[in-house]
Motif scaffolding. Structure first.
Motif, short mmCIF file in Angstrom:
data_model
loop_
_atom_site.label_atom_id
_atom_site.label_comp_id
_atom_site.label_asym_id
_atom_site.label_seq_id
_atom_site.Cartn_x
_atom_site.Cartn_y
_atom_site.Cartn_z
N MET A 118 0.82 -1.21 0.00
CA MET A 118 0.00 0.00 0.00
C MET A 118 0.85 1.27 0.00
SD MET A 118 -2.96 -1.02 2.76
CE MET A 118 -4.09 0.32 2.39
N VAL A 119 1.95 1.24 0.76
CA VAL A 119 2.76 2.44 0.95
C VAL A 119 3.48 2.86 -0.32
CG1 VAL A 119 4.95 1.35 1.69
CG2 VAL A 119 4.23 3.53 2.72
N MET A 120 3.53 1.98 -1.32
CA MET A 120 4.18 2.32 -2.59
C MET A 120 3.37 3.32 -3.41
SD MET A 120 7.13 0.78 -2.94
CE MET A 120 7.38 1.16 -1.20
N GLY A 121 2.07 3.42 -3.16
CA GLY A 121 1.24 4.35 -3.90
C GLY A 121 1.46 5.79 -3.47
N GLU A 122 0.87 6.70 -4.21
CA GLU A 122 0.97 8.11 -3.84
C GLU A 122 0.12 8.41 -2.62
OE1 GLU A 122 0.97 12.39 -6.18
OE2 GLU A 122 1.04 10.52 -7.30
N TYR A 123 -0.99 7.70 -2.50
CA TYR A 123 -1.84 7.77 -1.31
C TYR A 123 -2.19 6.36 -0.87
CZ TYR A 123 -2.50 12.80 -1.78
OH TYR A 123 -2.29 14.16 -1.84
N GLN A 124 -2.70 6.24 0.38
CA GLN A 124 -3.13 4.96 0.92
C GLN A 124 -4.20 5.21 1.98
OE1 GLN A 124 -0.08 3.01 3.29
NE2 GLN A 124 0.86 4.96 3.84
N GLY A 126 1.20 8.23 0.74
CA GLY A 126 2.10 7.10 0.59
C GLY A 126 3.47 7.62 0.20
N LEU A 127 4.33 6.73 -0.26
CA LEU A 127 5.68 7.14 -0.64
C LEU A 127 5.75 7.67 -2.07
CD1 LEU A 127 7.75 4.21 0.93
CD2 LEU A 127 7.39 6.52 1.86
N GLY A 128 4.72 7.41 -2.86
CA GLY A 128 4.68 7.95 -4.21
C GLY A 128 5.62 7.27 -5.19
#
Length: 207
Positions: free
Chosen positions: A122-128, A140-142
């Motif tokens: 999940m944290v790989m996305g721009e948001y979570q 997220g980490l974006g």
């Protein structure tokens, strides 16, 4: 960069061991001498399946050295660009620790391979989404731009959660990932090109 983002596992469905085996095989196939384990989403596990040290345990016969991101000295030793981010309920802890540690965040942004499961995906996305059961949307980490990710997708009937998350975050893309399943993707090639490994399904949505 290549991401291997797993949708987690459901303990009652006896999916934990198959997931661990898939994660192990993916990392072994990279043939690294070491891998940096980023454990901050699950620091105080209550489930015996995810007890402290489980990752070292499954990797002990591989000859691969396991580095621990809780130790600054291990972060300094992480020169191979192979990272594993485990899941857990601590989504806020995970994002906060990484973003407040510039050296660790830089390692993630420059990694060759990142394996993430559940919250680690999940944290790989721009948001979570925030904590389990919350509808709150957090950063997220974006690493995957304009994207929000929902693990345990079919198992928890999370189709509406993904749709709501895309709407609240304004993200163009949503990825639903079933348990014991991973989307394999280069962030520079998404959404045009991606692959799947594992027994479940991947649902890529576009707003």
């Amino acid at each position: 960069m290549k991401l291997y983002l797993f949708g987690g596992a459901e303990i009652p469905l006896h999916q934990v061991e198959p997931l661990k085996n898939l994660i192990k095989q993916v990392i072994v196939d990279f043939r690294p001498t070491s891998v940096l384990h980023i454990p901050f989403a699950r620091l105080n596990p209550t489930e015996k399946e995810w007890r402290e040290g489980w990752f070292k345990e499954i990797m002990k016969d591989t000859g691969i050295k396991i580095l621990d991101a809780r130790n600054d000295s291990d972060i300094d030793k992480a020169t191979e660009s192979v990272l594993f981010i485990n899941g857990g309920i601590g989504r806020y802890d995970l994002i906060n620790v990484i973003t407040n540690n510039p050296k660790l965040f830089q390692l993630i942004k420059n990694a060759q391979y990142i394996v993430g499961e559940s919250a680690g995906a999940m944290v790989m996305g721009e948001y979570q989404r925030g904590a389990r059961g919350e509808s709150t949307i957090i950063r997220g980490l974006g690493i995957l731009k304009n994207t929000i990710i929902e693990p345990h997708y079919s198992e928890r009937s999370s189709q509406q959660l993904l749709a709501d998350g895309m709407k609240k975050s304004g993200m163009k893309f949503g990825i639903g990932i079933d348990c014991v399943t991973a989307i394999v993707v280069d962030p520079q090639e998404f959404p045009g090109k991606w692959n799947k490994i594992g027994s479940g399904n991947i649902d890529v949505k576009m707003a």
